[in-house]
Scaffold this motif. Structure first.
Motif, PDB file in Angstrom:
ATOM      1  N   UNK A 198       2.998  -5.842  -0.526  1.00  0.00           N
ATOM      2  CA  UNK A 198       1.951  -6.500   0.255  1.00  0.00           C
ATOM      3  C   UNK A 198       1.263  -5.516   1.191  1.00  0.00           C
ATOM      4  N   UNK A 199       2.019  -4.607   1.780  1.00  0.00           N
ATOM      5  CA  UNK A 199       1.418  -3.604   2.654  1.00  0.00           C
ATOM      6  C   UNK A 199       0.507  -2.686   1.850  1.00  0.00           C
ATOM      7  N   UNK A 200       0.940  -2.278   0.673  1.00  0.00           N
ATOM      8  CA  UNK A 200       0.099  -1.438  -0.174  1.00  0.00           C
ATOM      9  C   UNK A 200      -1.208  -2.142  -0.514  1.00  0.00           C
ATOM     10  N   UNK A 201      -1.124  -3.425  -0.811  1.00  0.00           N
ATOM     11  CA  UNK A 201      -2.325  -4.182  -1.151  1.00  0.00           C
ATOM     12  C   UNK A 201      -3.265  -4.283   0.042  1.00  0.00           C
ATOM     13  N   UNK A 202      -2.712  -4.478   1.233  1.00  0.00           N
ATOM     14  CA  UNK A 202      -3.538  -4.561   2.439  1.00  0.00           C
ATOM     15  C   UNK A 202      -4.201  -3.223   2.739  1.00  0.00           C
ATOM     16  N   UNK A 203      -3.448  -2.133   2.571  1.00  0.00           N
ATOM     17  CA  UNK A 203      -4.019  -0.802   2.773  1.00  0.00           C
ATOM     18  C   UNK A 203      -5.150  -0.556   1.774  1.00  0.00           C
ATOM     19  N   UNK A 204      -4.933  -0.953   0.533  1.00  0.00           N
ATOM     20  CA  UNK A 204      -5.956  -0.785  -0.495  1.00  0.00           C
ATOM     21  C   UNK A 204      -7.243  -1.517  -0.124  1.00  0.00           C
ATOM     22  N   UNK A 205      -7.105  -2.758   0.288  1.00  0.00           N
ATOM     23  CA  UNK A 205      -8.287  -3.541   0.650  1.00  0.00           C
ATOM     24  C   UNK A 205      -9.045  -2.894   1.794  1.00  0.00           C
ATOM     25  N   UNK A 206      -8.314  -2.395   2.784  1.00  0.00           N
ATOM     26  CA  UNK A 206      -8.959  -1.770   3.934  1.00  0.00           C
ATOM     27  C   UNK A 206      -9.642  -0.466   3.551  1.00  0.00           C
ATOM     28  N   UNK A 207      -9.000   0.324   2.690  1.00  0.00           N
ATOM     29  CA  UNK A 207      -9.592   1.585   2.240  1.00  0.00           C
ATOM     30  C   UNK A 207     -10.876   1.326   1.467  1.00  0.00           C
ATOM     31  N   UNK A 208     -10.828   0.382   0.550  1.00  0.00           N
ATOM     32  CA  UNK A 208     -12.004   0.084  -0.267  1.00  0.00           C
ATOM     33  C   UNK A 208     -13.145  -0.463   0.587  1.00  0.00           C
ATOM     34  N   UNK A 209     -12.812  -1.306   1.544  1.00  0.00           N
ATOM     35  CA  UNK A 209     -13.850  -1.856   2.415  1.00  0.00           C
ATOM     36  C   UNK A 209     -14.473  -0.772   3.283  1.00  0.00           C
ATOM     37  N   UNK A 210     -13.662   0.190   3.727  1.00  0.00           N
ATOM     38  CA  UNK A 210     -14.171   1.264   4.578  1.00  0.00           C
ATOM     39  C   UNK A 210     -14.945   2.311   3.780  1.00  0.00           C
ATOM     40  N   UNK A 211     -14.759   2.325   2.462  1.00  0.00           N
ATOM     41  CA  UNK A 211     -15.456   3.295   1.635  1.00  0.00           C
ATOM     42  C   UNK A 211     -15.011   4.722   1.890  1.00  0.00           C
ATOM     43  N   UNK A 212     -13.797   4.892   2.318  1.00  0.00           N
ATOM     44  CA  UNK A 212     -13.273   6.216   2.646  1.00  0.00           C
ATOM     45  C   UNK A 212     -12.546   6.803   1.434  1.00  0.00           C
ATOM     46  N   UNK A 213     -12.190   8.098   1.492  1.00  0.00           N
ATOM     47  CA  UNK A 213     -11.412   8.686   0.394  1.00  0.00           C
ATOM     48  C   UNK A 213     -10.041   8.038   0.274  1.00  0.00           C
ATOM     49  N   UNK A 214      -9.355   8.332  -0.813  1.00  0.00           N
ATOM     50  CA  UNK A 214      -8.032   7.764  -1.045  1.00  0.00           C
ATOM     51  C   UNK A 214      -7.090   8.044   0.125  1.00  0.00           C
ATOM     52  N   UNK A 215      -6.216   7.095   0.372  1.00  0.00           N
ATOM     53  CA  UNK A 215      -5.208   7.216   1.419  1.00  0.00           C
ATOM     54  C   UNK A 215      -3.890   7.642   0.797  1.00  0.00           C
ATOM     55  N   UNK A 216      -3.317   8.716   1.308  1.00  0.00           N
ATOM     56  CA  UNK A 216      -2.033   9.168   0.811  1.00  0.00           C
ATOM     57  C   UNK A 216      -0.914   8.279   1.321  1.00  0.00           C
ATOM     58  N   UNK A 217      -0.055   7.816   0.426  1.00  0.00           N
ATOM     59  CA  UNK A 217       1.030   6.901   0.804  1.00  0.00           C
ATOM     60  C   UNK A 217       2.370   7.449   0.337  1.00  0.00           C
ATOM     61  N   UNK A 218       3.388   7.270   1.178  1.00  0.00           N
ATOM     62  CA  UNK A 218       4.749   7.631   0.830  1.00  0.00           C
ATOM     63  C   UNK A 218       5.609   6.383   0.865  1.00  0.00           C
ATOM     64  N   UNK A 219       6.553   6.300  -0.062  1.00  0.00           N
ATOM     65  CA  UNK A 219       7.515   5.205  -0.050  1.00  0.00           C
ATOM     66  C   UNK A 219       8.585   5.519   0.990  1.00  0.00           C
ATOM     67  N   UNK A 220       8.775   4.621   1.949  1.00  0.00           N
ATOM     68  CA  UNK A 220       9.833   4.806   2.929  1.00  0.00           C
ATOM     69  C   UNK A 220      11.145   4.302   2.344  1.00  0.00           C
TER      70      UNK A 220
END
Length: 262
Positions: A130-152
């Motif tokens: 769910x957090x990944x999906x929320x981050x994705x939505x925010x990134x796409x809406x902001x029109x910014x480059x890809x966000x680097x994510x690490x699995x904790x």
């Protein structure tokens, strides 16, 4: 500290001349601490037979003011980390013209992701789809480059402990890594952990980080570009480097002991 300090640095003597005496003292203190940490990283790399360039120092600036972030940037630090958006967002805004790469390392609630994606280039604490999906939505809406994510990774959950703590059990890493890699706007960068406080690996950071290295290798088998292994802090960076960490997150050793409320 004047606003000029938060912009392009004049460099050398001119920069130091612009500081107050207190700011200059802090600049020198941070510089001395960085030298000590750098020597520790170099020694750890030599002991592990690794080149120094393989390990990135991330200075964890949580609870410290934006002025310290600016001074660190002037000292050549390029990677800084924060764990609370309410502190990080205004700090990153003040330092927006400085050559800093912001990492978010704290537990992240979905209602904070829109703010975090405005300044962070890496989120080390992705622990649920769910957090990944929320981050994705925010990134796409902001029109910014890809966000680097690490699995904790929560290593204590491997032993059935650590319920309620951030992070996923080792057995769940593969599924979450696959989900991140398949989510638009996100880039799977690797894995992160903190030495566990419970379970069979508690009090043994060397073994904990070796276990993380095994998990990281398994992730890279499916996702070769996910090369980041974020592990090790002020007290155990040597063990992390020995186990193959590519990024060490150091706060106290550079900035000093935080207040109990931090």
């Amino acid at each position: 500290m004047t606003n000029d300090i938060y912009g392009p640095f004049p460099g050398g003597h001119d920069f130091l001349a612009a500081l107050t005496q207190g700011q200059r003292t802090r600049y020198e203190e941070l510089g001395a601490n960085l030298e000590v940490v750098e020597r520790r990283i170099v020694a750890a790399c030599e002991a592990a037979g690794r080149p120094r360039r393989d390990v990135t120092l991330i200075v964890v600036t949580k609870t410290y003011p934006a002025e310290d972030s600016a001074l660190l940037a002037a000292l050549g630090v390029r990677d800084v980390a924060e764990n609370r958006d309410q502190d990080a967002a205004p700090k990153a805004e003040l330092c927006r013209n400085l050559p800093l790469d912001w990492h978010f390392v704290g537990q992240l609630q979905t209602n904070k992701v829109r703010s975090v994606v405005r300044y962070a280039n890496h989120v080390h604490s992705v622990d649920r789809v769910r957090l990944a999906e929320s981050l994705s939505a925010a990134v796409l809406k902001a029109g910014r480059p890809e966000l680097g994510c690490l699995v904790q990774v929560a290593l204590d959950k491997e032993a059935g402990e650590g319920e309620g703590r951030a992070g996923v059990a080792p057995s769940e890493v593969r599924a979450l890594a696959d989900a991140i890699a398949d989510t638009p706007g996100l880039r799977l960068d690797g894995v992160m952990t903190v030495a566990p406080l419970a379970g069979p690996l508690a009090g043994d950071p060397a073994r904990a980080f070796e276990r993380l290295a095994e998990i990281a290798t398994a992730v890279r088998a499916s996702h070769p570009a996910a090369t980041m292994v974020s592990a090790g802090m002020s007290g155990d960076l040597e063990q992390a480097v020995a186990a193959g960490a590519t990024h060490v997150r150091v706060g106290t050793a550079v900035l000093g002991v935080r207040s109990p409320l931090g």
